[in-house]
Scaffold this motif. Structure first.
Motif, PDB file in Angstrom:
ATOM      1  N   THR A 158      26.759 -11.315  27.221  1.00  0.00           N
ATOM      2  CA  THR A 158      25.939 -10.606  27.488  1.00  0.00           C
ATOM      3  C   THR A 158      24.796  -9.709  26.527  1.00  0.00           C
ATOM      4  O   THR A 158      26.022  -8.980  26.183  1.00  0.00           O
ATOM      5  N   PRO A 159      24.412 -10.449  25.628  1.00  0.00           N
ATOM      6  CA  PRO A 159      23.270 -10.005  24.581  1.00  0.00           C
ATOM      7  C   PRO A 159      22.734  -8.698  25.472  1.00  0.00           C
ATOM      8  O   PRO A 159      22.722  -7.438  26.173  1.00  0.00           O
ATOM      9  N   SER A 160      22.831  -7.349  24.649  1.00  0.00           N
ATOM     10  CA  SER A 160      22.442  -5.848  24.347  1.00  0.00           C
ATOM     11  C   SER A 160      20.525  -5.369  23.881  1.00  0.00           C
ATOM     12  O   SER A 160      20.576  -5.952  22.630  1.00  0.00           O
ATOM     13  N   THR A 161      20.005  -5.126  24.072  1.00  0.00           N
ATOM     14  CA  THR A 161      18.750  -4.565  23.538  1.00  0.00           C
ATOM     15  C   THR A 161      18.973  -3.934  21.765  1.00  0.00           C
ATOM     16  O   THR A 161      18.514  -4.254  21.402  1.00  0.00           O
ATOM     17  N   PHE A 162      19.690  -3.065  22.829  1.00  0.00           N
ATOM     18  CA  PHE A 162      20.479  -1.731  21.175  1.00  0.00           C
ATOM     19  C   PHE A 162      21.027  -3.152  20.206  1.00  0.00           C
ATOM     20  O   PHE A 162      20.357  -2.364  19.342  1.00  0.00           O
ATOM     21  N   LYS A 163      22.096  -3.363  20.405  1.00  0.00           N
ATOM     22  CA  LYS A 163      22.636  -4.515  19.838  1.00  0.00           C
ATOM     23  C   LYS A 163      21.256  -4.950  18.901  1.00  0.00           C
ATOM     24  O   LYS A 163      21.696  -5.419  17.249  1.00  0.00           O
ATOM     25  N   LEU A 164      21.205  -5.706  19.117  1.00  0.00           N
ATOM     26  CA  LEU A 164      19.885  -6.456  18.978  1.00  0.00           C
ATOM     27  C   LEU A 164      19.018  -5.731  17.444  1.00  0.00           C
ATOM     28  O   LEU A 164      18.592  -6.098  16.458  1.00  0.00           O
ATOM     29  N   LEU A 165      18.251  -4.836  18.474  1.00  0.00           N
ATOM     30  CA  LEU A 165      17.668  -4.147  17.518  1.00  0.00           C
ATOM     31  C   LEU A 165      18.426  -3.577  16.565  1.00  0.00           C
ATOM     32  O   LEU A 165      17.924  -3.525  15.450  1.00  0.00           O
ATOM     33  N   TRP A 166      19.501  -2.768  16.364  1.00  0.00           N
ATOM     34  CA  TRP A 166      20.699  -2.892  15.491  1.00  0.00           C
ATOM     35  C   TRP A 166      21.011  -3.320  14.183  1.00  0.00           C
ATOM     36  O   TRP A 166      20.474  -3.579  12.959  1.00  0.00           O
ATOM     37  N   THR A 167      21.250  -5.458  14.693  1.00  0.00           N
ATOM     38  CA  THR A 167      21.418  -6.051  13.707  1.00  0.00           C
ATOM     39  C   THR A 167      20.015  -6.644  13.288  1.00  0.00           C
ATOM     40  O   THR A 167      20.530  -6.885  11.941  1.00  0.00           O
ATOM     41  N   CYS A 168      18.812  -6.515  13.870  1.00  0.00           N
ATOM     42  CA  CYS A 168      17.922  -7.282  12.669  1.00  0.00           C
ATOM     43  C   CYS A 168      17.108  -5.931  12.279  1.00  0.00           C
ATOM     44  O   CYS A 168      16.703  -6.092  11.424  1.00  0.00           O
ATOM     45  N   TYR A 169      17.022  -4.977  13.155  1.00  0.00           N
ATOM     46  CA  TYR A 169      16.089  -4.106  11.753  1.00  0.00           C
ATOM     47  C   TYR A 169      17.410  -2.448  11.508  1.00  0.00           C
ATOM     48  O   TYR A 169      17.123  -1.210  10.223  1.00  0.00           O
ATOM     49  N   GLY A 170      18.727  -2.428  11.851  1.00  0.00           N
ATOM     50  CA  GLY A 170      19.128  -1.332  11.775  1.00  0.00           C
ATOM     51  C   GLY A 170      19.397  -1.122   9.977  1.00  0.00           C
ATOM     52  O   GLY A 170      19.253   0.436  10.077  1.00  0.00           O
TER      53      GLY A 170
END
Length: 1221
Positions: free
Chosen positions: A67-79
């Protein structure tokens, strides 16, 4: 829907570090208002498609893991980028935090009387550090903000794009939970949290590190005495964390209430014609207003919490510094100006980090956390399986044991079966196989806001020969010839400016389905037995199951008999009311007028409230500024005490002499001097030291100590007063903003819902919704705080200028010159800021409109596999908005750069003046002047930025106020008791204009009581215009009498309440069965149940409180139409208009409707707008319209016999004349 967006190379592509280039935009805007053509291509890194594709690819990877997490998406792409920017900013902040307090302290120390440690070269060195830090800030900070904003835009565009793409994939079950209002709120509010808050999150963790460093610096300077004041300030952090958690919960509730309000608003706007005809304006206005009150109730609590957090931070910082100084004095008898100003600067930075960066960061984290939860809910929602359809010469459809379920009640299941074939409904059991590409024409026609040509092509390449063949097959040649721009005419929302039926069914069936599509596999959903007779394969459904399937010749006679033979002649209903539709409306030019401010202030509480707030701000600033001066006076006193004590310490007699002085033994008299000299000898004190000067020194110390205590007491009172006034002023501002916001919304609702129909004909619903979504969010959440900060900083500017002038009146002139120059700079900048802000609003509206349109036509979009076309269109809308927004932001940064640079020059002048000219100034005054000068430049800059931002945000108030001044319908008139008693209608030379086009031309006819009148004609003939004049939806010329009363003399509500209409499209509203049948709550439950029995839905409706979903999935189309019929029945009016309510019904439902009409409207005068010519053959008379004129008005049987009549020819074209004969 197609956006004209030319690629223009310009400075906007590579703006970073080149603010000077934005002078071009500012200069251009100063000469004339900017238009969309003046915008430049969006920065490549911020393009919606690129950002959306990147995030979508990462989302797929995350889904594969779980299950994807919006926070993890943010961190992976822009962190990584975000943290690198944060590390860079941390370096700058630490350098500034360490060097600036030291530099200020040393400069102040240089002016201490009698000091010999620091030379002029040392003072110049430390002054250069101060000026250098300000110059570094000037060049570094604006570019840092631009890089950060680019990242924020990438995040915003990526999430908006991916949410839109997700919306196109959502399953029907999820769509019943996630409404259009929910998706609009997520895109217009939740996603924007990233952009609004991105700088605060770096500031939050930087503030923690910076606070630790500053605490160490303070400790290193004054030791353990620092722990009390600093500890008090740091104790605030746990409170901030706790309040942040509370705000998160409230933010979720606010957004939920906003979803509900927007959903009701969208629903009301979509059905505004019916709402007006039924006089439900107040009901729906109150319904929206009630949703608004619930939203504001929670929002107000959140704002109170935020204000409480800010106030507590300010209080702790003020008290904390006070306690810090007291502790320092207690542990250190000698307090000099250097240390005090060092502490003041360090604590000022610490106060900013704890009370603002950490406080605001915690609040925004809470709000963003709530937004992430809502975004996450959408991204993880169930979606339909993506299928790939390839063209084939042998298309096929195969189903075996298919089972699926839906919420609510269904009809026989025809539409549902089609949606299963289209794979719009997921199946639970069985096998479904299809091959070949599919096209779909829905029961409810869907069009998107673009040209007719683009609606026909729908992303397909233009082939002129094929295009013309399609136009002929669909009988659109005549219809398109009526438009001035032909197929380039822009279609309004849901095609409201076009007819519902563009050609006759007889022609469509023969020329299109049997002719043009003869080599295609064609599934026709119908209840026409004639069509069944021409089918190769027949499927007959009943209550969701297959009753028969096989060859048409195998259909039993009983089944055929059950299906009444009907020949559909889908004539038109709505004339073209306007060929042109406004995309956004007239955009304002120039500055925001004073009238907008006056209206806003009036709505907030009027002149008295504004004056009261100004007085509170004045009082707050006075206590703040005066406390700074009092503190400076105390520092100067302490410096004098330090100097006097230092002098006495050098003689070594202070303690003994003090003791003697205090015991009254030390009397300056010539007779006692020998004795004192003897005593002095024994004490190893030389006699000459015990003189009148020494005596005066002790008196001076006492006076200074007394003055010091009084000064500290005054400072304490001022701190308390300032805190109390802060509380009062923030409360008043909050109350003012709430009053203005609530009243603005109510007036906007009233302005729109009571406006003339021409407004809705000319404006897209998406654009109207944008003002209820984004503009109202600005007014609710941004404007109050920006306005409060602006007023506060304006008073701060005045206070600081006065403080500097008190130190040296010569500084007054350069201060005023700086202020005047920056105001002139603002005047030069503001035309660009206003133009770009308006362009932002104008280019944001199509995003909401496109989303609204896409959700309404979701099944069609999926059937045509047009998601990629719509996705690219959404990305183009986003890019246009991003271009306006990014240009606006960079112009703002350019303005800030020029102000920063001017401020550096000003501070240089102040420091130079002290170093080279005013060498005898007290150290405390030097410190005050330099710190205030540094502050002044920043505060003036901040005040002007907030002033500019206030005017920018006031454009949202301006846009909302536009909708409060719309032309309203004239409702005044008389109410005649017992009217109408007969239902006789008489039209006398009635004409009607839409814009410049005359759609009714001096028509006259009479209708007797209880007559049934059919109205027929082609597109634009004037059929619906007759009904529009009957309901006075538009102003007309001529006279209309009902029972000998001219309807213009009647009250508008009274008139409409005595005419019932049953629309072609069955419109229902979210709520209950009761609220849908009787929104005005005029009837008892017994009367409503009696009406439900008349339409035979008592078995379907378990309770009058049965909830109807906003997407009306509870009921089939036929059942919805029956409920609409119930609205007309329960009113028991003498005049009824049937907009051919049975045009798309199955035989069973149509039989129920026809039966109900006969039983309930037999004593009524009835108008029937004909979509089925057969349905008006039993009318008393038929009106045949052609180009706004009545060409025939006679008994239909008489017209049928006259072979030269237009009506007879229409019957012949439809194949009905032979059938009737």
């Amino acid at each position: 829907m197609v956006v004209k967006f030319e690629s223009r190379l310009g400075y906007c592509q590579e703006i970073n570090g080149t603010q000077f280039l934005y002078g071009k935009v500012i200069t251009k805007a100063y000469k004339k208002d900017l238009e969309e053509d003046d915008l430049y291509e969006v920065v490549r890194a911020c393009r919606s498609k690129k950002c959306g594709d990147k995030l979508e690819a990462q989302l797929k990877i995350e889904k594969e893991k779980g299950t994807p997490s919006t926070f993890k998406l943010l961190w992976t792409c822009y962190g990584t980028r975000y943290i690198l920017l944060g590390m860079l900013h941390l370096s700058y902040r630490l350098i500034s935090s360490i060097l600036e307090p030291e530099a200020i302290g040393k400069i102040v120390a240089y002016f201490a009387p009698g000091q010999t440690v620091l030379t002029l070269h040392d003072a110049i060195y430390y002054a250069s550090i101060m000026i250098g830090l300000k110059l570094l800030h000037c060049f570094y900070f604006q570019n840092y903000m631009i890089y950060l904003q680019q990242l924020a835009i990438q995040i915003r565009t990526a999430f908006c794009s991916i949410i839109y793409r997700k919306a196109l994939k959502l399953s029907p079950a999820i769509l019943s939970d996630i409404s259009l209002g929910n998706i609009i709120t997520v895109i217009t509010k939740d996603v924007l949290q990233f952009e609004a808050s991105i700088w605060l999150f770096n500031d939050l963790w930087i503030a923690v590190v910076q606070s630790v460093v500053i605490c160490y610096l303070i400790y290193a300077k004054i030791g353990l005495s620092s722990t009390v004041g600093v500890g008090m300030l740091l104790a605030l952090i746990p409170v901030q964390v706790y309040v942040g958690k509370m705000i998160k919960g409230m933010r979720l509730k606010i957004n939920k209430r906003t979803d509900e309000r927007l959903q009701i608003t969208q629903e009301s706007l979509s059905a505004i014609r019916i709402i007006k005809m039924y006089t439900w304006e107040k009901v729906f206005g109150d319904k929206i207003d009630e949703a608004r009150k619930k939203e504001m109730k929670i929002m107000l609590r959140t704002m109170y919490l935020k204000i409480a957090l800010i106030i507590s931070s300010i209080l702790c910082s003020k008290v904390g510094f006070y306690v810090l100084i007291m502790a320092y004095i207690y542990f250190n008898t000698n307090a000099n100006a250097e240390i005090i100003f060092y502490l003041m600067r360090c604590f000022g930075t610490l106060r900013h980090t704890v009370s603002f960066s950490i406080s605001m960061g915690m609040t925004r984290i809470a709000e963003l956390s709530a937004s992430l939860s809502r975004i996450n809910r959408i991204l993880n929602a169930e979606e339909l399986e993506n299928t790939v359809e390839k063209p084939t010469d042998k298309p096929s459809i195969g189903m075996k044991g298919v089972k699926f379920s839906m919420r609510g009640n269904l009809g026989c299941g025809k539409s549902s079966l089609v949606k299963v074939i289209l794979k719009d409904y997921p199946i639970e059991e069985g096998i479904l196989n299809t091959s070949g590409r599919m096209s779909y024409a829905s029961q409810d026609p869907w069009l998107f806001p673009s040209s007719i040509k683009q609606n026909i092509l729908f992303g397909e390449p233009y082939d002129e020969d094929r295009y013309k063949a399609v136009i002929r097959a669909c009988a659109l040649q005549y219809d398109l010839s009526l438009f001035e721009k032909g197929d380039e005419t822009i279609v309004a929302d849901r095609g409201l400016n076009l007819s519902k039926g563009p050609a006759v069914a007889h022609h469509i069936f023969n020329e299109c389905i049997r002719g043009f599509l003869k080599d295609r596999l064609c599934v026709l959903v119908t209840h026409n037995a004639k069509h069944i007779a021409n089918a190769d394969y027949v499927i007959i459904l009943d209550k969701g199951t297959i009753k028969f399937q096989g060859k048409n010749q195998d259909v039993s006679k009983d089944l055929l008999k059950a299906i009444e033979e009907e020949v559909v002649n889908e004539k038109d209903i709505d004339e073209v009311e306007s060929n042109e539709v406004e995309a956004e409306g007239e955009r304002k030019e120039g500055g925001v007028s004073g009238d907008v401010y006056a209206r806003y202030f009036s709505l907030g509480g009027g002149f008295f409230m504004v004056i009261l707030i100004v007085v509170m701000y004045f009082g707050s600033q006075f206590t703040e500024s005066y406390s700074s001066k009092v503190l400076t006076n105390w520092i100067n006193i302490q410096q004098k005490l330090y100097d006097v004590r230092g002098t006495l310490n050098e003689t070594g007699i202070e303690s003994t002499a003090r003791e003697l002085f205090n015991s009254s033994l030390l009397i300056v008299n010539s007779t006692l001097l020998p004795i004192l000299a003897t005593d002095a000898s024994s004490l190893n004190i030389s006699a000459p030291n015990i003189t009148a000067d020494t005596n005066n020194s002790f008196l001076t110390i006492d006076k200074l100590e007394l003055k010091s205590h009084k000064t500290l007491n005054m400072y304490s009172m001022l701190i308390v007063s300032s805190t109390v006034l802060e509380l009062i002023k923030h409360y008043l501002v909050l109350k003012f903003a709430r009053n203005a916001s609530v009243k603005l919304h109510r007036q906007m609702i009233d302005g729109i819902i009571y406006s003339v129909m021409s407004f809705f004909d000319n404006y897209f619903i998406g654009n109207i919704l944008n003002r209820f979504a984004q503009d109202l969010t600005v007014i609710d959440e941004q404007l109050p705080f920006v306005l409060s900060i602006m007023v506060g900083t304006i008073f701060s500017v005045g206070g600081i200028i006065i403080l500097i002038a008190v130190v040296n009146w010569r500084f007054f002139l350069p201060s005023l010159l700086l202020l005047a120059f920056l105001i002139l700079l603002r005047m030069f900048y503001m035309p660009a800021a206003r133009s770009l802000k308006r362009l932002e609003s104008a280019t944001r509206s199509p995003i909401v409109g496109h989303l609204n349109s896409s959700m309404e036509g979701l099944t069609t979009i999926r059937a045509y596999k047009a998601q990629s076309i719509l996705k690219d269109e959404f990305d183009r809308h986003q890019d246009l908005y991003t271009s306006a927004h990014y240009t606006s932001f960079c112009a703002k940064r350019a303005f800030a750069f020029y102000m920063d640079f001017s401020s550096v020059l000003f501070m240089t002048i102040i420091i130079a003046r002290f170093l080279f000219f005013d060498l005898d100034t007290a150290a405390g005054d030097v410190g005050l002047a330099i710190t205030q000068a540094a502050q002044l430049s920043m505060v003036i800059q901040f005040a002007l930025m907030q002033w500019s931002e206030t005017e920018n945000l006031m454009t949202s108030v301006e846009r909302v106020l536009e909708y409060t001044r719309l032309e309203k319908e004239t409702t005044a008139g008389v109410e005649v008791e017992g009217w109408p008693s007969k239902g006789e209608i008489n039209y006398v030379n009635v004409s009607l204009k839409y814009a410049t086009e005359k759609v009714l031309k001096n028509i006259s006819f009479s209708v007797k009581s209880k007559q049934k009148i059919g109205i027929v004609g082609r597109t634009g003939a004037g059929k619906s215009s007759i009904i529009s004049t009957l309901f006075r939806l538009y102003n007309y010329e001529g006279q209309i009498f009902i029972d000998d009363v001219e309807i213009k003399t009647l009250s508008l509500n009274f008139l409409r309440q005595h005419i019932s209409i049953i629309p072609q499209d069955p419109i229902m509203f979210a709520g209950t069965v009761r609220s849908n049948i009787d929104p005005l709550q005029k009837y008892t439950d017994e009367e409503i149940w009696s009406t439900v029995h008349k339409i035979q839905l008592e078995k379907i409706i378990p309770s009058l409180d049965y909830v109807i979903a906003d997407n009306t999935s509870n009921f089939s189309t036929g059942q919805r139409q029956l409920i609409c019929l119930a609205r007309a029945i329960i009113r028991k009016n003498k005049i009824v208009v049937l907009d051919e309510a049975t045009a798309n019904m199955d035989p069973e439902t149509e039989f129920l409707i026809q039966k109900a009409i006969v039983e309930n409207f037999s004593a009524c005068t009835v108008f029937i707008i004909a979509h089925r010519l057969q349905s008006i053959l039993d009318c008393h008379k038929v009106i045949v319209m052609e180009k706004g004129e009545i060409v025939e008005y006679e008994d239909p049987l008489v017209l049928m016999e006259d072979k030269s009549s237009m009506f007879s020819k229409m019957l012949t074209d439809a194949g009905l004349n032979e059938h009737q004969q």
